[in-house]
Design an enzyme around this catalytic site. Structure first.
Site, short mmCIF file in Angstrom:
data_model
loop_
_atom_site.label_atom_id
_atom_site.label_comp_id
_atom_site.label_asym_id
_atom_site.label_seq_id
_atom_site.Cartn_x
_atom_site.Cartn_y
_atom_site.Cartn_z
N PHE A 148 -9.07 8.37 8.65
CA PHE A 148 -8.87 8.93 7.37
C PHE A 148 -10.01 8.77 6.56
O PHE A 148 -10.90 8.03 6.88
CB PHE A 148 -7.60 8.19 6.65
CG PHE A 148 -7.49 6.95 6.35
CD1 PHE A 148 -7.68 5.72 7.17
CD2 PHE A 148 -7.86 6.61 4.89
CE1 PHE A 148 -7.84 4.37 6.76
CE2 PHE A 148 -7.99 5.25 4.46
CZ PHE A 148 -7.89 4.15 5.52
N ASP B 193 -7.59 -4.21 -0.92
CA ASP B 193 -8.50 -3.02 -1.56
C ASP B 193 -9.61 -2.95 -0.96
O ASP B 193 -10.43 -3.95 -0.50
CB ASP B 193 -8.78 -3.52 -3.07
CG ASP B 193 -9.08 -2.49 -3.90
OD1 ASP B 193 -8.37 -1.41 -4.02
OD2 ASP B 193 -10.31 -2.41 -4.43
N THR C 287 0.98 -1.04 0.09
CA THR C 287 0.05 0.01 -0.08
C THR C 287 0.81 1.36 -0.08
O THR C 287 2.11 1.11 0.61
CB THR C 287 -0.86 0.13 1.27
OG1 THR C 287 -1.95 1.36 1.09
CG2 THR C 287 -0.23 -0.08 2.41
N HIS D 51 -1.89 5.75 6.03
CA HIS D 51 -2.89 5.64 7.10
C HIS D 51 -3.24 4.12 7.20
O HIS D 51 -3.33 3.68 8.38
CB HIS D 51 -4.29 6.54 6.70
CG HIS D 51 -4.00 7.83 6.66
ND1 HIS D 51 -3.96 8.55 7.84
CD2 HIS D 51 -3.98 8.53 5.57
CE1 HIS D 51 -3.73 9.78 7.58
NE2 HIS D 51 -3.72 9.79 6.13
P1 ITT Z 1 -3.42 1.51 -1.88
O1 ITT Z 1 -4.16 1.13 -3.08
O2 ITT Z 1 -2.01 2.14 -2.10
O3 ITT Z 1 -3.53 0.76 -0.63
P2 ITT Z 1 -5.67 3.66 -1.39
O4 ITT Z 1 -6.03 4.53 -0.68
O5 ITT Z 1 -5.54 3.95 -3.14
O6 ITT Z 1 -4.00 2.85 -1.32
P3 ITT Z 1 -7.79 1.73 -2.26
O7 ITT Z 1 -7.78 1.75 -3.78
O8 ITT Z 1 -8.09 0.33 -1.49
O9 ITT Z 1 -6.70 2.18 -1.28
O10 ITT Z 1 -8.89 2.51 -1.68
C1 ITT Z 1 -9.62 2.63 -0.66
C2 ITT Z 1 -10.19 3.83 -0.31
O11 ITT Z 1 -11.37 3.63 0.20
C3 ITT Z 1 -9.52 4.87 0.73
O12 ITT Z 1 -8.74 5.68 -0.04
C4 ITT Z 1 -10.68 5.53 1.38
O13 ITT Z 1 -11.23 6.78 0.36
C5 ITT Z 1 -11.78 4.62 1.45
N1 ITT Z 1 -11.18 3.67 2.76
C6 ITT Z 1 -11.11 2.49 2.72
N2 ITT Z 1 -10.82 2.15 3.98
C7 ITT Z 1 -11.26 3.14 5.05
C8 ITT Z 1 -11.22 3.28 6.31
O14 ITT Z 1 -10.68 2.46 7.13
N3 ITT Z 1 -11.76 4.56 6.56
C9 ITT Z 1 -11.93 5.43 5.68
N4 ITT Z 1 -12.20 5.41 4.29
C10 ITT Z 1 -11.55 4.24 3.90
#
Ligand code: ITT
Length: 199
Positions: free
Chosen positions: A148, A70, A8, A12
């Site tokens: 976050f 994801d 990742t 956060h």
């Molecule tokens: P990586 O792919 O590098 O892991 P990313 O932030 O792009 O980072 P994702 O593609 O899995 O990860 O997108 C997840 C999104 O979903 C994240 O950016 C948040 O907007 C939301 N999200 C996921 N888990 C969350 C949480 O615990 N609290 C709040 N928002 C969350």
């Protein structure tokens, strides 16, 4: 102590993983330890496909066992949006929340869930994937400064605080990510003999 890559770039998420896995005999390193790795394209149509793409790409590039998550927010009244597009729903975290709140204006059904699919890659392949979810409600204005992403507008069922208001230890016990992690840890304990070669 074995080294495992958390595939990742979201600091956060990495921080949550490190805290959730602190009692394991593992050194967790994020993709910030591999600054030359090309960005991974999330071309999948499901959380699972994207988690597998990320885990395998990091495993191959880093030549170490890797896992990826994801994750995203699915809102019933928006037919599951933002879903796999949660990270891409607008340009900044604030704008993403604003867009969701605008789309939720006037909606009485506030039901939503956070979903996390966590995939583990080792030995040149995906070993297993695990899903965790937490159900809750979307409120109509952000509250709290912790966490976050969409945390300030999500209140998990059975609680009064948003994920951004509650102590991080509590979020890290009940979240979608915590549940996927717990399932993965149970699997690893059960399958230790098979995984011995990789880890
Ligand atoms: P990586 O792919 O590098 O892991 P990313 O932030 O792009 O980072 P994702 O593609 O899995 O990860 O997108 C997840 C999104 O979903 C994240 O950016 C948040 O907007 C939301 N999200 C996921 N888990 C969350 C949480 O615990 N609290 C709040 N928002 C969350």
């Amino acid at each position: 102590m074995f080294r495992v890559v958390a595939a990742t770039s979201n600091k956060h998420k990495l921080d949550e993983f490190k805290k959730m896995l602190k009692d394991q005999n593992a050194e967790i390193v994020g993709l910030d330890s591999y600054p030359d790795m090309p960005p991974i394209e999330e071309t999948g149509k499901t959380f699972r496909e994207n988690a597998e793409i990320k885990a395998l790409a990091a495993h191959e590039y880093c030549d170490a066992p890797a896992f990826a998550d994801d994750s995203g927010l699915e809102i019933e009244a928006l037919n599951g949006a933002p879903g796999i597009y949660s990270a891409r729903y607008a340009d900044t975290p604030e704008a993403r929340i604003e867009r969701v709140l605008k789309e939720m204006e006037g909606k009485t059904n506030r039901n939503a869930r956070f979903v996390c699919v966590l995939s583990i890659a080792g030995n040149g392949e995906i070993i297993e994937s695990f899903e965790g979810e937490v159900r809750g409600k979307i409120i109509d204005a952000p509250r709290g400064t912790g966490g976050f992403g969409y945390d300030p507008i999500f209140v998990p069922d059975g609680y009064d605080q948003t994920f951004a208001e509650m102590p991080e230890e509590l979020k890290n016990q009940i979240s979608h990510r915590a549940r996927a992690c717990q399932a993965a840890m149970e699997f690893i304990e059960d399958e230790m003999s098979i995984l011995d070669d990789e880890f």
